[in-house]
Motif scaffolding. Structure first.
Motif, PDB file in Angstrom:
ATOM      1  N   LEU A 228       0.827  -1.209   0.000  1.00 41.17           N
ATOM      2  CA  LEU A 228       0.000   0.000   0.000  1.00 41.17           C
ATOM      3  C   LEU A 228       0.857   1.253   0.000  1.00 41.17           C
TER       4      LEU A 228
ATOM      5  N   SER B 170       0.198   0.474   8.319  1.00 40.02           N
ATOM      6  CA  SER B 170      -1.168   0.331   7.852  1.00 40.02           C
ATOM      7  C   SER B 170      -1.833  -0.766   8.656  1.00 40.02           C
TER       8      SER B 170
ATOM      9  N   ALA C  46      -1.925  -6.715  -1.715  1.00 40.81           N
ATOM     10  CA  ALA C  46      -2.305  -5.306  -1.650  1.00 40.81           C
ATOM     11  C   ALA C  46      -3.166  -4.870  -2.820  1.00 40.81           C
ATOM     12  N   ASP C  47      -3.362  -5.704  -3.819  1.00 37.25           N
ATOM     13  CA  ASP C  47      -4.211  -5.340  -4.961  1.00 37.25           C
ATOM     14  C   ASP C  47      -5.649  -5.807  -4.765  1.00 37.25           C
ATOM     15  N   ARG C  48      -6.022  -6.129  -3.527  1.00 40.84           N
ATOM     16  CA  ARG C  48      -7.388  -6.488  -3.128  1.00 40.84           C
ATOM     17  C   ARG C  48      -7.746  -7.931  -3.428  1.00 40.84           C
TER      18      ARG C  48
ATOM     19  N   GLY D 129     -11.042  -7.746  -1.262  1.00 32.75           N
ATOM     20  CA  GLY D 129     -10.599  -6.602  -0.476  1.00 32.75           C
ATOM     21  C   GLY D 129      -9.291  -6.914   0.232  1.00 32.75           C
ATOM     22  N   TRP D 130      -8.885  -6.042   1.124  1.00 31.39           N
ATOM     23  CA  TRP D 130      -7.615  -6.185   1.830  1.00 31.39           C
ATOM     24  C   TRP D 130      -7.865  -7.050   3.068  1.00 31.39           C
TER      25      TRP D 130
ATOM     26  N   THR E 111     -11.700  -8.786   6.062  1.00 35.34           N
ATOM     27  CA  THR E 111     -10.933  -7.615   5.654  1.00 35.34           C
ATOM     28  C   THR E 111     -10.369  -6.892   6.871  1.00 35.34           C
TER      29      THR E 111
ATOM     30  N   HIS F 207     -10.570   1.263   1.611  1.00 28.70           N
ATOM     31  CA  HIS F 207      -9.111   1.242   1.476  1.00 28.70           C
ATOM     32  C   HIS F 207      -8.468   1.471   2.844  1.00 28.70           C
TER      33      HIS F 207
END
Length: 982
Positions: A527, A536, A556-558, A577-578, A595, A975
């Motif tokens: 991220l 994060s 990190a690209d979901r 998602g993350w 998430t 995000h």
């Protein structure tokens, strides 16, 4: 009468006068029934009246209702008589009202005389009188010369005819001349109309022809425009699959709805595969999730999640609906099987997931004590409790506590091995220590660690200190292996491998015994980008599948990607998602992700359910035995390291069956197996090693009723077994027996196939043609003519352990398919050939019936075709190889070298590849009783069950896609915040 309420007194006086004069007067004070729509009632009354009296006053002119009633009367052509009881400026009235002759009835006027004037006005139609005058003038002029140019035409003629038709009882009455004049005008008009109509008709025919051409051109243009738009949307959907699957699905649905082009069909199926999310459970409230906040329990039926507000939730894993009440004040939890162990406010509680309403077992804590860790181990539930420098292993289900042998112990967190033999304690800036959970002795002391993982048997420990991971072998002398930078570590369920995950999502799998890296998986950025350090709440989640063959990694690209460890290849991806926490269902049918802010996403990923057979077809010298699906679609049977093993269709192992034989190891060599038509009985035959045999070997076939491991019948072995609809008859090789009595049924020897109801048999006779036999009586009902040496070939196949069929009977017993040098369709009732379906039959060509016997299915190395069984007419075909055809004849499936199933739509020729849970080559695939069930066997011998949602009919597929899109569209992953990027 239309009036304002403020003029009611005058209206009542006028009403009394008119009724006394014999008039039927409608007034709204006594002619509107209760509960009716009064405006509509007024309009209807105006329509039914001969005359309309409008009481003119300042009040009625100012009333929008009165003016509206006047306007409605005018539109209906009513005789309107205005009467004014007060002085009113005519300039205030509408034009149509101002032009009429008003009757003044003011206080200064003679009211009786005014009322008297009203009566002839109501009785005399002034418009009619004027119209009749105009008609007299024109009729007299025409009568002088009888000139056709003076006749009425168009609107004048239409008005005159309408007025004459409505003239009944009116004064003055029309004369005979006037009537003759109108009649002559009508006849002349009809002649002109016929002439004009002929001309117009000719012109219309020409116009219609030109219009049809224009319409066809327009439709063609519109169709091409729809096709182009559909193709463009489909291309956009395919382009977005790898970076934005939800948008790709939306585009694919729109493309399919615009026009069902081949590109749209392919895009929709691929988009459905790229969006395997079954449901989403939003977090309320939002909060940062821990890496161990999610787990499956009760054999995968329950999903348990711990949210940031210390609330523990249990959901039904199939639907996402709440299973039981929320547990508050939870610090940690663990689940295994039906047990759920919870630590938090009030001590330790043990729940039974199979009985959610049952009160939990409670283990209160001593004053000042706290729980550092919990686990449901193979030895039972365990909790490590600490107080005042002491620590002990508690047994919430009952039993003696085990104190750890040490003083002034600092324990911040504790981790148990899965077998319950050891426990690892971590201290804040203190050493990590491994203890025996059986007697409390210290096993090993390790350096400082912020987080760690313990192998199943406790022989290996992985630790992380200052973002560096280390592997420790604590059996005997402790040794260290540097695993490199890592943010998380975890062991496979069997403890043989350890996974180290970096903050950028890169991961490595290492051998626990020697520390050798066996696999590496790429990351997909961070991220914070490539610059400096950052913080994060997102920490990439990771999980092993229960068999250790697969790992799931959040990036990190979901995406959450699923990788096969052995091949180091991706087999699934979920746009979840993350995710900080991941969990596989025990049998691998689902993947759950939580998430960073607590939302739970559950997906069916990968697309197949792996059944681990522990059978290596490469190492075994045996004949081919493909997995079998029961006719009811509820079970799968396949050869395994333990014999013929049976699983439920959702992956739950049931039993392994071994036919008797000597030596005992030969019992596992199952060469053939079959289900009865009702799925309640199983037959299996063992065969010795065809590469070499030992003296004294014996091999048998056996029949079992499901639910009982003792065979009901043991017979001499052969490689082909067949059961009838309820298991009452069993065929082993060319011979047939009654299962319950062991009696030979000689009339059915040479049995090749049975109808679904068990009443009709297809039998091969030595030296004779193939015969159709009535099972109950044994009588031959038909013989297939001109089959050449097919009967001999069939018997040789049965005698020589050849499991490749040469003839099959349709489920309804009315048709037969044979495969010799050609594939032919026969009428089983007459024995006559119906059609030649394939002129060149190649080895490995598969054939059979579908859709209850109405379709004939033929798949070869270069062609896949579906025929109508009634007459052999071609229904659909594709010029490519297929290994299997769906029972409904709509789809075909073929295996790929990287674990994929190529699904071919035989109606459109479109092809979509469905990735199974392996990247190994697939050796075989077959359909179950429905098109949405497929089973495939990989090169390793494992079986993969595919519940193929994209194999549905197009309308069903579209409904599923819309439902899926609506479900995932409600999920908007937030995000994670990022701080400290330099």
């Amino acid at each position: 009468m239309s009036y304002s309420r403020k003029d009611t007194a005058f209206v009542r006086e006028l009403h009394d006068f008119l009724t006394g004069s014999g008039k039927d007067v409608w007034v709204d004070w006594d002619d509107i029934p209760p509960g009716s729509h009064w405006e509509q009632d007024i309009d209807d009354s105006i329509d039914g009246a001969d005359s309309f009296v409008f009481v003119v006053s300042q009040h009625s002119l100012a009333s929008e209702y009165c003016v509206g009633e006047f306007r409605h009367a005018g539109e209906r052509g009513k005789r309107i008589v205005p009467i004014a009881p007060v002085d009113v400026d005519p300039g205030l009235a509408p034009d149509a009202l101002r032009q009429l002759n008003w009757i003044w009835c003011r206080e200064t006027d003679d009211r009786p005389e005014a009322f008297t004037k009203l009566l002839p006005a109501l009785d005399t139609d002034l418009d009619w009188a004027r119209a009749l005058t105009r008609l007299v003038v024109r009729a007299v002029e025409w009568d002088k010369r009888r000139d056709g140019s003076l006749l009425l035409r168009g609107r004048d003629l239409e008005d005159a005819m309408q007025q004459l038709a409505a003239a009944g009882g009116k004064e003055p009455t029309p004369t005979e001349l006037q009537k003759e004049y109108v009649l002559a005008s009508r006849r002349a008009g009809n002649r002109r109309q016929r002439i004009i109509l002929g001309s117009v008709s000719l012109a219309l025919v020409v116009s219609i022809a030109l219009g049809i051409v224009a319409l066809l051109q327009r439709n063609t243009a519109n169709e091409r425009a729809r096709q182009a738009r559909s193709q463009a949307l489909a291309a956009e959907a395919v382009e977005r699959l790898g970076r934005d699957p939800p948008t790709a699905l939306a585009r694919a649905i729109t493309a399919f709805e615009t026009k069902r082009t081949p590109e749209a069909r392919t895009a929709l199926r691929r988009a459905m595969l790229a969006n395997p999310i079954e449901y989403v459970i939003p977090a309320r409230p939002k909060g940062v999730a821990g890496g161990d906040a999610l787990a499956f329990g009760e054999d995968g039926k329950v999903l348990v999640g711990l949210t940031s507000n210390r609330r523990l939730h249990a959901w039904r894993s199939e639907t996402g609906r709440r299973r039981a009440g929320v547990v508050n004040g939870v610090e940690a939890f663990a689940t295994r099987g039906r047990s759920l162990l919870v630590a938090g406010d009030g001590g330790v509680r043990l729940f039974d997931l199979r009985a959610p309403s049952k009160a939990p077992l409670r283990r209160p804590l001593p004053p000042g004590a706290r729980v550092a860790g919990v686990a449901v181990t193979e030895r039972g539930p365990r909790a490590l409790t600490t107080r005042s420098g002491a620590a002990w292993v508690a047994r919430p289900a009952g039993g003696r506590d085990i104190p750890l042998h040490g003083r002034r112990l600092q324990v911040a967190r504790a981790l148990f091995s899965a077998d319950g033999s050891r426990v690892l304690t971590l201290a804040n800036e203190g050493r990590a220590r491994l203890w025996s959970a059986l007697d409390g002795r210290l096993v090993a002391t390790l350096p400082v660690a912020e987080t760690a993982a313990v192998s199943r048997d406790g022989r290996f420990v992985a630790t992380i200190h200052e973002d560096e991971a280390y592997l420790w072998a604590v059996a005997g002398r402790v040794r260290r292996v540097d695993l490199g930078p890592a943010a998380a570590v975890l062991f496979s369920p069997d403890g043989r491998q350890v996974l180290a995950v970096r903050s950028d999502g890169e991961a490595g799998v290492f051998s626990s015994r020697g520390g050798r890296q066996v696999a590496a998986f790429p990351g997909f950025g961070t991220l914070g980008g490539a610059r400096g350090s950052f913080s994060s709440p997102f920490s990439p989640g990771a999980a092993f599948s229960s068999d250790g063959h697969l790992i799931a990694l959040a990036t990190a690209d979901r995406f959450v990607r699923v990788w096969e460890v052995a091949t180091r290849k991706q087999v699934a991806a979920v746009y979840a998602g993350w995710a900080n926490a991941l969990a596989f269902a025990p049998r691998g049918e689902r993947l759950a992700a939580m998430t960073w802010d607590g939302d739970v996403v559950v997906a069916r990923a990968p697309a197949s359910l792996p059944l681990r057979t522990r059978f290596d077809p490469q190492a075994a010298c045996s004949i081919e035995f493909a997995p079998v699906v029961s006719p009811d679609g509820r079970r799968v049977m396949a050869r395994s390291g333990a014999g013929a093993s049976i699983w439920t269709i959702d992956g739950r192992f049931e039993v392994s069956l071994r036919p008797p034989g000597r030596p005992a190891s030969e019992r596992r060599r199952v060469a053939a197996a079959a289900f009865s038509g009702d799925g309640t009985t199983v037959a299996a035959a063992a065969l010795g090693n065809p590469c070499h045999s030992a003296r004294g070997e014996t091999h048998r076939a056996a029949v079992w009723r499901l639910g009982n491991t003792r065979p009901v019948r043991v017979l001499e072995s052969d490689t082909r077994v067949l059961l009838d609809k309820d298991g009452g008859l069993v065929a082993v090789g060319p011979r047939v027996w009654r299962t319950t009595t062991g009696e030979r049924v000689g009339a059915l020897d040479g049995l090749l196939d049975l109808s679904a109801d068990g009443r009709v048999a297809l039998v091969a006779r030595a030296g004779r043609a193939l015969e159709i036999v009535d099972v109950e009586s044994g009588a031959v009902t038909a013989r297939l003519r001109d089959t050449g040496g097919l009967a001999v070939s069939a018997l040789e196949a049965l005698e020589n352990d050849d499991v490749q069929p040469v003839a099959v009977l349709s489920p309804d017993g009315r048709r037969v398919l044979t495969a010799g040098e050609t594939v032919r369709l026969w009428d089983a009732e007459t024995g006559e050939q119906r059609a030649l379906l394939s002129r060149k039959h190649a080895l490995g060509e598969t054939f059979g019936f579908g859709d209850g016997g109405t379709l004939a299915l033929v798949a070869s190395v270069n062609r896949t075709a579906v025929f109508r069984a009634a007459d052999g007419e071609l229904v659909a075909s594709a010029g490519s190889a297929s290994d299997a055809i769906s029972p409904d004849g709509a789809l075909a499936a073929d295996t790929t070298d990287e674990g994929g199933l190529a699904i071919l739509d035989l109606r459109t020729g479109t092809r979509v590849t469905l990735q199974t849970a392996t990247a190994l080559p697939l050796d075989s695939v077959s359909y179950g009783p429905r098109a949405d069930i497929l089973v495939a066997e990989d090169r390793r011998g494992d079986v993969h069950v595919v519940r193929c949602e994209i194999c549905a009919a197009e309308d069903v597929l579209l409904r599923r896609a819309r439902t899926r899109l609506a479900r995932i569209s409600r999920f908007k992953a937030a995000h994670p915040p990022v701080a400290g990027v330099f």
